[in-house]
Enzyme design. Structure first.
Site, PDB file in Angstrom:
ATOM      1  N   LYS A   1      17.563  -5.768  -5.791  1.00  0.00           N
ATOM      2  CA  LYS A   1      17.473  -5.061  -4.506  1.00  0.00           C
ATOM      3  C   LYS A   1      18.345  -5.742  -3.449  1.00  0.00           C
ATOM      4  O   LYS A   1      19.091  -5.081  -2.725  1.00  0.00           O
ATOM      5  CB  LYS A   1      16.007  -5.002  -4.053  1.00  0.00           C
ATOM      6  CG  LYS A   1      15.172  -4.080  -4.933  1.00  0.00           C
ATOM      7  CD  LYS A   1      13.669  -4.125  -4.645  1.00  0.00           C
ATOM      8  CE  LYS A   1      12.945  -3.284  -5.708  1.00  0.00           C
ATOM      9  NZ  LYS A   1      11.495  -3.143  -5.480  1.00  0.00           N
TER      10      LYS A   1
ATOM     11  N   GLN B   1       6.950  -6.957  -2.744  1.00  0.00           N
ATOM     12  CA  GLN B   1       7.054  -6.642  -4.168  1.00  0.00           C
ATOM     13  C   GLN B   1       5.686  -6.775  -4.836  1.00  0.00           C
ATOM     14  O   GLN B   1       4.986  -7.768  -4.655  1.00  0.00           O
ATOM     15  CB  GLN B   1       8.085  -7.593  -4.820  1.00  0.00           C
ATOM     16  CG  GLN B   1       8.398  -7.271  -6.258  1.00  0.00           C
ATOM     17  CD  GLN B   1       9.213  -5.993  -6.445  1.00  0.00           C
ATOM     18  OE1 GLN B   1       9.865  -5.508  -5.521  1.00  0.00           O
ATOM     19  NE2 GLN B   1       9.170  -5.420  -7.623  1.00  0.00           N
TER      20      GLN B   1
ATOM     21  N   ASP C   1       8.867   1.697   0.878  1.00  0.00           N
ATOM     22  CA  ASP C   1       8.267   1.943  -0.434  1.00  0.00           C
ATOM     23  C   ASP C   1       7.427   3.227  -0.423  1.00  0.00           C
ATOM     24  O   ASP C   1       7.080   3.757  -1.483  1.00  0.00           O
ATOM     25  CB  ASP C   1       7.310   0.790  -0.801  1.00  0.00           C
ATOM     26  CG  ASP C   1       7.932  -0.232  -1.727  1.00  0.00           C
ATOM     27  OD1 ASP C   1       8.812   0.147  -2.523  1.00  0.00           O
ATOM     28  OD2 ASP C   1       7.508  -1.399  -1.659  1.00  0.00           O
TER      29      ASP C   1
HETATM   30  N1  L34 Z   1       6.667  -2.959  -3.674  1.00  0.00           N
HETATM   31  N2  L34 Z   1       6.776  -3.195  -5.973  1.00  0.00           N
HETATM   32  C1  L34 Z   1       7.195  -2.583  -4.850  1.00  0.00           C
HETATM   33  N3  L34 Z   1       8.129  -1.589  -4.863  1.00  0.00           N
HETATM   34  C2  L34 Z   1       8.696  -1.207  -6.020  1.00  0.00           C
HETATM   35  O1  L34 Z   1       9.576  -0.210  -6.055  1.00  0.00           O
HETATM   36  C3  L34 Z   1       8.318  -1.849  -7.211  1.00  0.00           C
HETATM   37  N4  L34 Z   1       8.897  -1.562  -8.441  1.00  0.00           N
HETATM   38  C4  L34 Z   1       8.073  -1.583  -9.640  1.00  0.00           C
HETATM   39  C5  L34 Z   1       7.330  -2.942  -9.653  1.00  0.00           C
HETATM   40  N5  L34 Z   1       6.874  -3.359  -8.328  1.00  0.00           N
HETATM   41  C6  L34 Z   1       7.310  -2.831  -7.166  1.00  0.00           C
HETATM   42  C7  L34 Z   1      10.173  -1.930  -8.766  1.00  0.00           C
HETATM   43  O2  L34 Z   1      10.980  -2.342  -7.953  1.00  0.00           O
HETATM   44  C8  L34 Z   1       9.109  -1.474 -10.733  1.00  0.00           C
HETATM   45  N6  L34 Z   1      10.380  -1.770 -10.097  1.00  0.00           N
HETATM   46  C9  L34 Z   1      11.617  -1.910 -10.779  1.00  0.00           C
HETATM   47  C10 L34 Z   1      12.818  -2.080 -10.098  1.00  0.00           C
HETATM   48  C11 L34 Z   1      14.002  -2.237 -10.768  1.00  0.00           C
HETATM   49  C12 L34 Z   1      14.041  -2.200 -12.139  1.00  0.00           C
HETATM   50  C13 L34 Z   1      12.862  -2.011 -12.840  1.00  0.00           C
HETATM   51  C14 L34 Z   1      11.662  -1.874 -12.170  1.00  0.00           C
HETATM   52  C15 L34 Z   1      15.347  -2.389 -12.839  1.00  0.00           C
HETATM   53  O3  L34 Z   1      16.343  -2.600 -12.214  1.00  0.00           O
HETATM   54  N7  L34 Z   1      15.356  -2.357 -14.190  1.00  0.00           N
HETATM   55  C16 L34 Z   1      16.538  -2.571 -14.969  1.00  0.00           C
HETATM   56  C17 L34 Z   1      16.342  -3.779 -15.870  1.00  0.00           C
HETATM   57  C18 L34 Z   1      16.121  -5.029 -15.085  1.00  0.00           C
HETATM   58  C19 L34 Z   1      15.664  -6.228 -15.938  1.00  0.00           C
HETATM   59  O4  L34 Z   1      16.525  -6.833 -16.594  1.00  0.00           O
HETATM   60  O5  L34 Z   1      14.474  -6.549 -15.913  1.00  0.00           O
HETATM   61  C20 L34 Z   1      16.778  -1.314 -15.793  1.00  0.00           C
HETATM   62  O6  L34 Z   1      17.926  -1.048 -16.101  1.00  0.00           O
HETATM   63  O7  L34 Z   1      15.790  -0.640 -16.117  1.00  0.00           O
END
Ligand code: L34
Length: 302
Positions: free
Chosen positions: A54, A98, A121
């Site tokens: 982020k 988060q 959010d």
């Molecule tokens: N407050 N908490 C708050 N806001 C959110 O919007 C989230 N979320 C969820 C968990 N807690 C939170 C996220 O940010 C899930 N989440 C999230 C964000 C980004 C990715 C996955 C979940 C992401 O970028 N995933 C990558 C892989 C990253 C890795 O290597 O772990 C993908 O390509 O799926």
């Protein structure tokens, strides 16, 4: 026939380009710089990875953006004080705590403490209520559901009249995406079923879905025979099932697995999102969009 792969990475990159231009214009014409604060309590490795993503994206787009790391044992009172500080900081347009946060802190109290106008959010009850009412009421849409809706729309699937089945009823994904897709309007107007751990026959429901959205947090829960041939499958699960050494960097990286058995499902589905590179990058991008919206709202710009 193999399904079309819906690349969240590519669609996110397009939206980020659009946002980058908008941010530059806001700065030039109005002297406004969108401001984002991400608060991370503790060091959960998945959370560290997500907030790092982020912050990186926010900087790429030209935001004023800060990461505030707090120790695992921060008191609830101190966390609430911190939120209040950012509520009163005019440079900050978006505040994100988060999740998950440690058990000794009441999550509800924390989410309720964020000024709804800075709640990028969209987890505050005021924004949850606005989402449910729909239309112009909703100022911010929660990031993962908003990303899912964009993926469906931009990959050319018709939602109006479609049978949508959502697997999972979390406050972050299942409940809000179900509500968004049943609204009247573009990218919605669907017939929505929500299934969960209390549902009797998951497979039978999933099989009816023209659009299947899976946010259960159970690796490979959905088997290929649960999928209607040609369906659009959105896999929200990002489950860490182990670690491996990256061939590119030589570093230890997590092995990620979706809630859908991708390799088998892609032989049945019409289109499917991968994990990683599907919904995850869209979540981050929609957070950026909400922060730009918030900055504009604060300045009275439409
Ligand atoms: N407050 N908490 C708050 N806001 C959110 O919007 C989230 N979320 C969820 C968990 N807690 C939170 C996220 O940010 C899930 N989440 C999230 C964000 C980004 C990715 C996955 C979940 C992401 O970028 N995933 C990558 C892989 C990253 C890795 O290597 O772990 C993908 O390509 O799926």
């Amino acid at each position: 026939m193999s399904a079309r792969i819906i690349s969240g990475t590519e669609i996110a990159a397009q939206i980020r380009e659009e946002l980058k231009k908008e941010v530059a214009e806001l700065k030039e014409k109005h002297g406004i710089v969108p401001g984002l604060i991400t608060i991370l309590v503790g060091k959960n490795p998945a959370s560290v990875s997500y907030v790092t993503g982020k912050q990186k994206t926010a900087h790429e787009l030209g935001f004023y953006s800060l990461q505030d790391d707090q120790p695992e044992n921060i008191s609830e009172a101190d966390l609430l004080k911190l939120i209040d500080k950012y509520n009163n900081d005019p440079k900050i347009h978006g505040i994100l705590v988060q999740l998950p946060i440690p058990k000794h802190i009441d999550e509800k109290k924390v989410l309720n403490a964020i000024n709804p106008d800075k709640d990028v959010d969209a987890f505050h009850p005021v924004n949850v209520g606005r989402l449910m009412i729909g239309g112009d009421e909703a100022k911010f849409l929660p990031c993962t559901p908003a990303g899912i809706q964009e993926l469906i729309m931009r990959s050319g699937f018709e939602t109006s009249g479609a049978e949508v089945v959502v697997v999972g009823r979390s406050n972050i994904v299942g409940k809000p995406i179900a509500n968004m897709l049943l609204q009247k309007g573009k990218g919605a107007n669907a017939t929505v079923t929500v299934v969960h751990t209390g549902t009797k026959n998951l497979e039978a429901h999933c099989k009816r879905a023209d659009i299947l959205i899976v946010a259960a947090g159970v690796p490979h829960l959905v088997k290929p025979e649960w999928i209607k041939p040609g369906a659009c499958v959105i896999d929200v699960g990002v489950n860490r099932v182990g670690e491996k050494i990256s061939e590119k960097t030589g570093k230890t990286v997590p092995i990620l697995r979706g809630d859908v058995d991708f390799d088998a499902a892609k032989e049945i589905a019409g289109a499917i999102t991968p994990v990683p590179g599907g919904v995850g990058p869209m979540t981050i991008t929609m957070l950026m969009k909400n922060t730009v919206t918030s900055a504009k709202m604060a300045a009275g710009i439409k």
